[in-house]
Design a protein around this motif. Structure first.
Motif, PDB file in Angstrom:
ATOM      1  N   VAL A 103       0.751  -1.111  -0.023  1.00 15.56           N
ATOM      2  CA  VAL A 103      -0.175   0.068  -0.098  1.00 15.56           C
ATOM      3  C   VAL A 103       0.927   1.289   0.053  1.00 15.56           C
ATOM      4  O   VAL A 103       1.814   1.213   0.410  1.00 15.56           O
ATOM      5  N   ILE A 104       0.398   2.297  -0.514  1.00 13.88           N
ATOM      6  CA  ILE A 104       1.036   3.644  -0.440  1.00 13.88           C
ATOM      7  C   ILE A 104       0.910   4.062   1.124  1.00 13.88           C
ATOM      8  O   ILE A 104       0.000   4.094   1.821  1.00 13.88           O
ATOM      9  N   SER A 105       2.167   4.583   1.746  1.00 12.68           N
ATOM     10  CA  SER A 105       2.175   4.999   3.188  1.00 12.68           C
ATOM     11  C   SER A 105       3.188   6.363   3.063  1.00 12.68           C
ATOM     12  O   SER A 105       4.087   6.210   2.626  1.00 12.68           O
ATOM     13  N   LEU A 106       2.386   7.451   3.296  1.00 12.77           N
ATOM     14  CA  LEU A 106       3.104   8.823   3.254  1.00 12.77           C
ATOM     15  C   LEU A 106       2.776   9.713   4.119  1.00 12.77           C
ATOM     16  O   LEU A 106       1.678   9.507   4.860  1.00 12.77           O
ATOM     17  N   PRO A 107       3.596  10.545   4.498  1.00  9.96           N
ATOM     18  CA  PRO A 107       3.345  11.596   5.349  1.00  9.96           C
ATOM     19  C   PRO A 107       2.119  12.448   4.915  1.00  9.96           C
ATOM     20  O   PRO A 107       1.970  12.571   3.570  1.00  9.96           O
ATOM     21  N   VAL A 108       1.418  13.079   5.918  1.00 10.83           N
ATOM     22  CA  VAL A 108       0.108  14.026   5.431  1.00 10.83           C
ATOM     23  C   VAL A 108       0.763  14.950   4.520  1.00 10.83           C
ATOM     24  O   VAL A 108       1.946  15.671   4.816  1.00 10.83           O
ATOM     25  N   GLY A 109       0.240  15.254   3.296  1.00 12.07           N
ATOM     26  CA  GLY A 109       0.515  16.267   2.435  1.00 12.07           C
ATOM     27  C   GLY A 109      -0.281  15.935   0.999  1.00 12.07           C
ATOM     28  O   GLY A 109      -0.537  15.192   0.912  1.00 12.07           O
ATOM     29  N   THR A 110       0.071  17.053   0.098  1.00  8.75           N
ATOM     30  CA  THR A 110      -0.332  16.782  -1.187  1.00  8.75           C
ATOM     31  C   THR A 110       0.642  16.339  -2.241  1.00  8.75           C
ATOM     32  O   THR A 110       1.873  16.643  -1.992  1.00  8.75           O
ATOM     33  N   TYR A 111       0.300  15.320  -2.991  1.00  9.17           N
ATOM     34  CA  TYR A 111       1.155  14.608  -3.828  1.00  9.17           C
ATOM     35  C   TYR A 111       0.596  14.414  -5.067  1.00  9.17           C
ATOM     36  O   TYR A 111      -0.520  14.468  -5.368  1.00  9.17           O
ATOM     37  N   ASN A 112       1.394  14.372  -6.274  1.00  7.35           N
ATOM     38  CA  ASN A 112       0.843  14.289  -7.791  1.00  7.35           C
ATOM     39  C   ASN A 112       0.821  12.734  -7.879  1.00  7.35           C
ATOM     40  O   ASN A 112       2.112  12.023  -8.170  1.00  7.35           O
ATOM     41  N   MET A 113       0.015  11.876  -7.967  1.00 12.01           N
ATOM     42  CA  MET A 113      -0.168  10.434  -7.959  1.00 12.01           C
ATOM     43  C   MET A 113      -0.481   9.927  -9.376  1.00 12.01           C
ATOM     44  O   MET A 113      -0.948  10.592 -10.172  1.00 12.01           O
ATOM     45  N   VAL A 114       0.764   9.061  -9.871  1.00 14.65           N
ATOM     46  CA  VAL A 114       0.789   8.585 -11.158  1.00 14.65           C
ATOM     47  C   VAL A 114       0.360   7.232 -11.086  1.00 14.65           C
ATOM     48  O   VAL A 114       1.041   6.562 -10.300  1.00 14.65           O
ATOM     49  N   PRO A 170      -3.539  14.896  -8.558  1.00 10.09           N
ATOM     50  CA  PRO A 170      -3.070  15.393  -7.198  1.00 10.09           C
ATOM     51  C   PRO A 170      -3.999  14.675  -6.198  1.00 10.09           C
ATOM     52  O   PRO A 170      -5.175  14.583  -6.407  1.00 10.09           O
ATOM     53  N   VAL A 171      -3.576  14.460  -5.015  1.00 10.02           N
ATOM     54  CA  VAL A 171      -4.502  13.936  -4.014  1.00 10.02           C
ATOM     55  C   VAL A 171      -3.737  14.444  -2.670  1.00 10.02           C
ATOM     56  O   VAL A 171      -2.477  14.714  -2.600  1.00 10.02           O
ATOM     57  N   ASN A 172      -4.698  15.085  -1.695  1.00  6.66           N
ATOM     58  CA  ASN A 172      -3.997  15.496  -0.326  1.00  6.66           C
ATOM     59  C   ASN A 172      -4.202  14.161   0.724  1.00  6.66           C
ATOM     60  O   ASN A 172      -5.197  13.649   0.989  1.00  6.66           O
ATOM     61  N   VAL A 173      -3.182  13.519   0.791  1.00  6.95           N
ATOM     62  CA  VAL A 173      -2.877  12.249   1.787  1.00  6.95           C
ATOM     63  C   VAL A 173      -3.336  12.813   3.233  1.00  6.95           C
ATOM     64  O   VAL A 173      -2.745  13.826   3.626  1.00  6.95           O
ATOM     65  N   GLY A 174      -4.235  12.048   3.742  1.00  4.64           N
ATOM     66  CA  GLY A 174      -4.600  12.587   5.198  1.00  4.64           C
ATOM     67  C   GLY A 174      -6.116  12.998   5.135  1.00  4.64           C
ATOM     68  O   GLY A 174      -6.769  12.734   6.213  1.00  4.64           O
ATOM     69  N   THR A 175      -6.665  13.448   3.977  1.00  8.00           N
ATOM     70  CA  THR A 175      -7.860  14.145   3.746  1.00  8.00           C
ATOM     71  C   THR A 175      -8.683  13.549   2.664  1.00  8.00           C
ATOM     72  O   THR A 175     -10.065  13.451   2.709  1.00  8.00           O
ATOM     73  N   GLU A 176      -7.839  12.850   1.806  1.00  7.09           N
ATOM     74  CA  GLU A 176      -8.602  12.398   0.491  1.00  7.09           C
ATOM     75  C   GLU A 176      -8.036  11.027   0.432  1.00  7.09           C
ATOM     76  O   GLU A 176      -7.125  10.532   0.631  1.00  7.09           O
ATOM     77  N   ASP A 177      -9.034  10.216  -0.255  1.00 10.22           N
ATOM     78  CA  ASP A 177      -8.805   8.660  -0.932  1.00 10.22           C
ATOM     79  C   ASP A 177      -8.060   8.928  -2.188  1.00 10.22           C
ATOM     80  O   ASP A 177      -8.258   9.813  -2.912  1.00 10.22           O
ATOM     81  N   LEU A 178      -7.511   7.954  -2.653  1.00 12.01           N
ATOM     82  CA  LEU A 178      -7.059   7.532  -3.868  1.00 12.01           C
ATOM     83  C   LEU A 178      -8.058   7.349  -4.801  1.00 12.01           C
ATOM     84  O   LEU A 178      -8.894   6.218  -4.565  1.00 12.01           O
ATOM     85  N   ASN A 179      -8.161   8.118  -5.982  1.00 10.88           N
ATOM     86  CA  ASN A 179      -9.378   7.805  -6.752  1.00 10.88           C
ATOM     87  C   ASN A 179      -9.021   8.056  -8.138  1.00 10.88           C
ATOM     88  O   ASN A 179      -8.841   9.051  -8.686  1.00 10.88           O
ATOM     89  N   ALA A 180      -8.696   6.867  -8.821  1.00 11.49           N
ATOM     90  CA  ALA A 180      -8.270   7.117 -10.352  1.00 11.49           C
ATOM     91  C   ALA A 180      -9.242   6.531 -11.438  1.00 11.49           C
ATOM     92  O   ALA A 180      -9.765   5.494 -11.208  1.00 11.49           O
TER      93      ALA A 180
END
Length: 326
Positions: A103-114, A170-180
């Motif tokens: 699974v994706i495990s990241l610090p809270v923040g905004t990322y550009n998910m590919v 883009p997704v804000n990890v901590g407040t949003e799900d991954l939705n592709a």
């Protein structure tokens, strides 16, 4: 990273032995040995198409986290350590399936998910696809990385590829799900050779190999743009049990240049090789599928081309006439 060549086995093993896993949220707190608080978001994925813009995806999905508004690869935390391994998920009906996902495990923040995925279909597809993969490390610029064709060594032709779907969001990890919402980045091709009178094919035929030219050498990991549309993909045709036709399970290829050259190499039992070649009227575009049906008059007269149906593909067709081959 997990090799794409193992994706089908990964899916098969999970689907055979696991049940759906809903406990996908993991938070690593200050007392758990993590550099920062880590969050593993829920994930959902669909495959976009003209027929069904939100078809839930079943198959395998890789997720490449990049820095916010950037193509620079951030990496992913595995066992509390930041690594170059992307997220790797088995999906069933658009949602995470099984317990063995990376699974994706990241610090809270905004990322550009590919996102890059390989859907699973019930219809037969070519069983020996191959591909070259990007070289990943933390800080790599994904806009300079590619998925590429793999050579049919020692030949100069290339192998068919996997059915690849793609998205970036883009997704804000901590407040949003991954939705592709994934879009297919390859074209499908099926070739059928049959007798003009629908009888048994000539016993003089030993084998037939199909070539399609003008195929892109690679797809950009960050943009999915094809480049260097100069390569030729080759694949064999197989006799049906009753000997009335030769065909292939659908092969996937990167998008082509305009008017790609289609060729047949027909090997007879005496060692003679007969060749037919003609440019197609239209390019092989992402999310299109094409069936070429060649009708042999003795040995050989005519080809015409129709279409075939696979869910979530855009169909195209054209007709080609083949002169008699001497």
């Amino acid at each position: 990273m997990k090799k794409i060549l193992l994706l089908s086995a990964f899916v098969a093993a999970l689907f055979a032995s696991c049940s759906k896993d809903d406990s996908t949220l993991f938070v690593c707190g200050d007392g758990d040995g993590c550099a920062d608080e880590l969050v593993s978001p829920l994930l959902r994925a669909t495959v976009n198409s003209p027929e069904n813009p939100q078809s839930p995806m079943t198959g395998v999905l890789e997720v490449y986290p990049c820095q916010d508004k950037s193509s620079i690869y951030y990496g992913n935390y595995v066992n509390n350590n930041r690594t170059s391994f992307p997220g790797l998920y088995a999906l069933k009906d658009g949602e995470i399936f099984g317990d063995d996902n990376r699974v994706i495990s990241l610090p809270v923040g905004t990322y550009n998910m590919v996102y890059w995925g390989t859907p699973k279909y019930e219809d037969p597809i070519y069983t020996a696809p191959a591909i070259t993969e990007p070289q990943l490390s933390v800080g790599t610029d994904l806009s300079q990385q590619y998925f590429g064709l793999r050579r049919n060594l020692p030949d100069t032709t290339y192998c068919p590829v996997f059915d690849l779907v793609y998205a970036v969001k883009p997704v804000n990890v901590g407040t949003e799900d991954l939705n592709a919402a994934m879009k297919r980045q390859v074209a499908g091709l099926k070739v059928i050779v049959k007798d003009k009178n629908n009888g048994v094919l000539s016993s003089s035929i030993s084998s037939i190999e199909a070539h399609i030219g003008g195929i892109a050498e690679k797809l950009n990991v960050f943009t999915a743009e094809p480049s260097n549309q100069t390569k030729t993909v080759a694949f064999p045709l197989v006799f049906s049990a009753d000997g009335t036709q030769l065909s292939n399970a659908t092969v996937m290829v990167f998008p082509s240049a305009n008017a790609p050259l289609f060729q047949l190499f027909i090997t007879l039992k005496d060692g003679t090789v007969k060749k037919f070649g003609q440019a197609l009227k239209s390019p092989l575009k992402a999310n299109t599928k094409l069936t070429l049906t060649l009708t042999l008059n003795g040995i050989f007269t005519e080809e015409n081309e129709g279409n075939f149906t696979i869910d979530n593909w855009q169909e195209e067709s054209e007709t080609i006439d083949i002169p008699e081959l001497s």
